[in-house]
Design a protein around this motif. Structure first.
Motif, PDB file in Angstrom:
ATOM      1  N   GLY A  57       0.813  -1.215   0.000  1.00  0.00           N
ATOM      2  CA  GLY A  57       0.000   0.000   0.000  1.00  0.00           C
ATOM      3  C   GLY A  57       0.840   1.254   0.000  1.00  0.00           C
ATOM      4  N   ALA A  58       1.939   1.226   0.713  1.00  0.00           N
ATOM      5  CA  ALA A  58       2.806   2.405   0.782  1.00  0.00           C
ATOM      6  C   ALA A  58       3.445   2.683  -0.568  1.00  0.00           C
ATOM      7  CB  ALA A  58       3.873   2.213   1.847  1.00  0.00           C
ATOM      8  N   SER A  59       3.899   1.641  -1.256  1.00  0.00           N
ATOM      9  CA  SER A  59       4.518   1.875  -2.549  1.00  0.00           C
ATOM     10  C   SER A  59       3.477   2.267  -3.584  1.00  0.00           C
ATOM     11  CB  SER A  59       5.292   0.643  -3.004  1.00  0.00           C
ATOM     12  OG  SER A  59       4.421  -0.441  -3.214  1.00  0.00           O
ATOM     13  N   ALA A  60       2.271   1.727  -3.470  1.00  0.00           N
ATOM     14  CA  ALA A  60       1.215   2.092  -4.411  1.00  0.00           C
ATOM     15  C   ALA A  60       0.844   3.559  -4.252  1.00  0.00           C
ATOM     16  CB  ALA A  60      -0.006   1.208  -4.201  1.00  0.00           C
ATOM     17  N   GLN A  61       0.819   4.031  -3.022  1.00  0.00           N
ATOM     18  CA  GLN A  61       0.452   5.425  -2.794  1.00  0.00           C
ATOM     19  C   GLN A  61       1.486   6.366  -3.393  1.00  0.00           C
ATOM     20  OE1 GLN A  61       0.226   6.703   1.284  1.00  0.00           O
ATOM     21  NE2 GLN A  61      -1.003   8.456   0.746  1.00  0.00           N
ATOM     22  N   SER A  62       2.757   6.019  -3.305  1.00  0.00           N
ATOM     23  CA  SER A  62       3.774   6.920  -3.820  1.00  0.00           C
ATOM     24  C   SER A  62       3.762   7.004  -5.338  1.00  0.00           C
ATOM     25  CB  SER A  62       5.158   6.502  -3.323  1.00  0.00           C
ATOM     26  OG  SER A  62       5.475   5.237  -3.833  1.00  0.00           O
ATOM     27  N   SER A  63       3.285   5.967  -6.036  1.00  0.00           N
ATOM     28  CA  SER A  63       3.246   6.021  -7.488  1.00  0.00           C
ATOM     29  C   SER A  63       1.857   6.367  -8.029  1.00  0.00           C
ATOM     30  CB  SER A  63       3.710   4.690  -8.080  1.00  0.00           C
ATOM     31  OG  SER A  63       2.824   3.665  -7.692  1.00  0.00           O
ATOM     32  N   ASP A  64       0.869   6.385  -7.176  1.00  0.00           N
ATOM     33  CA  ASP A  64      -0.498   6.702  -7.582  1.00  0.00           C
ATOM     34  C   ASP A  64      -0.784   8.165  -7.246  1.00  0.00           C
ATOM     35  OD1 ASP A  64      -3.182   6.817  -8.178  1.00  0.00           O
ATOM     36  OD2 ASP A  64      -3.812   5.583  -6.492  1.00  0.00           O
TER      37      ASP A  64
ATOM     38  N   ALA B 214      -0.868  10.031  -3.582  1.00  0.00           N
ATOM     39  CA  ALA B 214       0.330  10.824  -3.319  1.00  0.00           C
ATOM     40  C   ALA B 214       0.062  12.323  -3.368  1.00  0.00           C
ATOM     41  CB  ALA B 214       1.419  10.461  -4.329  1.00  0.00           C
ATOM     42  N   CYS B 215      -0.952  12.736  -4.105  1.00  0.00           N
ATOM     43  CA  CYS B 215      -1.219  14.169  -4.293  1.00  0.00           C
ATOM     44  C   CYS B 215      -2.472  14.654  -3.582  1.00  0.00           C
ATOM     45  CB  CYS B 215      -1.335  14.475  -5.783  1.00  0.00           C
ATOM     46  SG  CYS B 215       0.177  14.176  -6.710  1.00  0.00           S
ATOM     47  N   LYS B 216      -3.085  13.827  -2.755  1.00  0.00           N
ATOM     48  CA  LYS B 216      -4.344  14.223  -2.131  1.00  0.00           C
ATOM     49  C   LYS B 216      -4.211  15.512  -1.329  1.00  0.00           C
ATOM     50  CE  LYS B 216      -8.308  12.875   0.573  1.00  0.00           C
ATOM     51  NZ  LYS B 216      -8.763  14.218   0.480  1.00  0.00           N
ATOM     52  N   ALA B 217      -3.186  15.601  -0.491  1.00  0.00           N
ATOM     53  CA  ALA B 217      -3.008  16.814   0.319  1.00  0.00           C
ATOM     54  C   ALA B 217      -2.755  18.037  -0.563  1.00  0.00           C
ATOM     55  CB  ALA B 217      -1.863  16.624   1.312  1.00  0.00           C
ATOM     56  N   ASP B 218      -1.965  17.844  -1.626  1.00  0.00           N
ATOM     57  CA  ASP B 218      -1.685  18.952  -2.543  1.00  0.00           C
ATOM     58  C   ASP B 218      -2.948  19.356  -3.306  1.00  0.00           C
ATOM     59  OD1 ASP B 218       1.200  19.276  -2.124  1.00  0.00           O
ATOM     60  OD2 ASP B 218       1.340  17.270  -2.957  1.00  0.00           O
ATOM     61  N   TYR B 219      -3.730  18.369  -3.726  1.00  0.00           N
ATOM     62  CA  TYR B 219      -5.005  18.662  -4.391  1.00  0.00           C
ATOM     63  C   TYR B 219      -5.916  19.455  -3.453  1.00  0.00           C
ATOM     64  CZ  TYR B 219      -9.775  18.017  -6.016  1.00  0.00           C
ATOM     65  OH  TYR B 219     -11.077  18.242  -6.393  1.00  0.00           O
ATOM     66  N   ASP B 220      -6.045  18.981  -2.212  1.00  0.00           N
ATOM     67  CA  ASP B 220      -6.902  19.674  -1.247  1.00  0.00           C
ATOM     68  C   ASP B 220      -6.443  21.111  -1.012  1.00  0.00           C
ATOM     69  OD1 ASP B 220      -8.434  17.377  -0.968  1.00  0.00           O
ATOM     70  OD2 ASP B 220      -7.466  16.752   0.910  1.00  0.00           O
ATOM     71  N   LYS B 221      -5.144  21.322  -1.023  1.00  0.00           N
ATOM     72  CA  LYS B 221      -4.595  22.651  -0.743  1.00  0.00           C
ATOM     73  C   LYS B 221      -4.664  23.600  -1.949  1.00  0.00           C
ATOM     74  CE  LYS B 221      -0.466  24.787   1.222  1.00  0.00           C
ATOM     75  NZ  LYS B 221       0.883  24.527   1.770  1.00  0.00           N
ATOM     76  N   PHE B 222      -4.345  23.079  -3.137  1.00  0.00           N
ATOM     77  CA  PHE B 222      -4.189  23.956  -4.299  1.00  0.00           C
ATOM     78  C   PHE B 222      -5.282  23.851  -5.358  1.00  0.00           C
ATOM     79  CE2 PHE B 222       0.258  22.959  -2.945  1.00  0.00           C
ATOM     80  CZ  PHE B 222       0.551  24.200  -2.424  1.00  0.00           C
ATOM     81  N   CYS B 223      -5.972  22.717  -5.434  1.00  0.00           N
ATOM     82  CA  CYS B 223      -6.875  22.486  -6.565  1.00  0.00           C
ATOM     83  C   CYS B 223      -8.245  21.977  -6.152  1.00  0.00           C
ATOM     84  CB  CYS B 223      -6.234  21.483  -7.529  1.00  0.00           C
ATOM     85  SG  CYS B 223      -4.618  21.987  -8.145  1.00  0.00           S
ATOM     86  N   ALA B 224      -8.662  22.238  -4.925  1.00  0.00           N
ATOM     87  CA  ALA B 224      -9.916  21.684  -4.406  1.00  0.00           C
ATOM     88  C   ALA B 224     -11.137  22.098  -5.236  1.00  0.00           C
ATOM     89  CB  ALA B 224     -10.112  22.087  -2.951  1.00  0.00           C
ATOM     90  N   GLY B 225     -11.106  23.225  -5.865  1.00  0.00           N
ATOM     91  CA  GLY B 225     -12.247  23.690  -6.646  1.00  0.00           C
ATOM     92  C   GLY B 225     -12.306  23.128  -8.060  1.00  0.00           C
ATOM     93  N   ILE B 226     -11.333  22.319  -8.423  1.00  0.00           N
ATOM     94  CA  ILE B 226     -11.253  21.769  -9.771  1.00  0.00           C
ATOM     95  C   ILE B 226     -11.983  20.428  -9.816  1.00  0.00           C
ATOM     96  CG2 ILE B 226      -9.694  20.985 -11.601  1.00  0.00           C
ATOM     97  CD1 ILE B 226      -9.500  23.996 -10.955  1.00  0.00           C
ATOM     98  N   ALA B 227     -12.923  20.297 -10.743  1.00  0.00           N
ATOM     99  CA  ALA B 227     -13.674  19.050 -10.889  1.00  0.00           C
ATOM    100  C   ALA B 227     -12.811  18.018 -11.615  1.00  0.00           C
ATOM    101  CB  ALA B 227     -14.956  19.292 -11.667  1.00  0.00           C
TER     102      ALA B 227
ATOM    103  N   THR C 129       6.661  13.912  -3.023  1.00  0.00           N
ATOM    104  CA  THR C 129       5.942  12.673  -3.315  1.00  0.00           C
ATOM    105  C   THR C 129       4.973  12.867  -4.468  1.00  0.00           C
ATOM    106  OG1 THR C 129       6.093  12.070  -0.984  1.00  0.00           O
ATOM    107  CG2 THR C 129       4.486  10.876  -2.307  1.00  0.00           C
ATOM    108  N   CYS C 130       4.270  13.973  -4.465  1.00  0.00           N
ATOM    109  CA  CYS C 130       3.311  14.259  -5.529  1.00  0.00           C
ATOM    110  C   CYS C 130       4.042  14.488  -6.852  1.00  0.00           C
ATOM    111  CB  CYS C 130       2.462  15.467  -5.154  1.00  0.00           C
ATOM    112  SG  CYS C 130       1.188  15.876  -6.378  1.00  0.00           S
ATOM    113  N   LYS C 131       5.128  15.228  -6.814  1.00  0.00           N
ATOM    114  CA  LYS C 131       5.906  15.453  -8.038  1.00  0.00           C
ATOM    115  C   LYS C 131       6.362  14.134  -8.640  1.00  0.00           C
ATOM    116  CE  LYS C 131       7.786  19.906  -6.613  1.00  0.00           C
ATOM    117  NZ  LYS C 131       9.007  20.603  -6.195  1.00  0.00           N
ATOM    118  N   ALA C 132       6.856  13.228  -7.795  1.00  0.00           N
ATOM    119  CA  ALA C 132       7.335  11.930  -8.284  1.00  0.00           C
ATOM    120  C   ALA C 132       6.186  11.130  -8.892  1.00  0.00           C
ATOM    121  CB  ALA C 132       7.981  11.152  -7.144  1.00  0.00           C
ATOM    122  N   ALA C 133       5.010  11.179  -8.265  1.00  0.00           N
ATOM    123  CA  ALA C 133       3.849  10.449  -8.795  1.00  0.00           C
ATOM    124  C   ALA C 133       3.411  11.021 -10.132  1.00  0.00           C
ATOM    125  CB  ALA C 133       2.702  10.485  -7.793  1.00  0.00           C
TER     126      ALA C 133
END
Length: 72
Positions: free
Chosen positions: A18-25, A29-42, A62-66
């Motif tokens: 699960g940990a390796s899947a999260q880093s490549s998915d 990997a980008c959930k926190a970044d999405y919530d912070k920067f792109c939450a209004g984007i459908a 982590t998000c950049k790598a994913a």
């Protein structure tokens, strides 16, 4: 092998996968970044990826790598 040993090994394998899947998915990997920067984007049509790429300098490593792994 005892049942307890088998269960312990199964749990270790399950959690390590699960940990390796999260880093490549990007979704994980980008959930926190999405919530912070792109939450209004459908989601859909590449809009979220475009938003995240537009904020690339502010994203977590982590998000950049994913995101980079999607390009391959």
């Amino acid at each position: 092998m005892s049942k307890l040993s088998f269960v312990a090994i199964a749990l270790v394998v399950a959690f390590s996968g699960g940990a390796s899947a999260q880093s490549s998915d990007p979704r994980g990997a980008c959930k926190a970044d999405y919530d912070k920067f792109c939450a209004g984007i459908a989601p859909g049509g590449g809009r979220v990826v475009a938003c995240l790429n537009g904020k690339r300098d502010q994203l977590s490593d982590t998000c950049k790598a994913a995101l980079d792994s999607r390009k391959k």
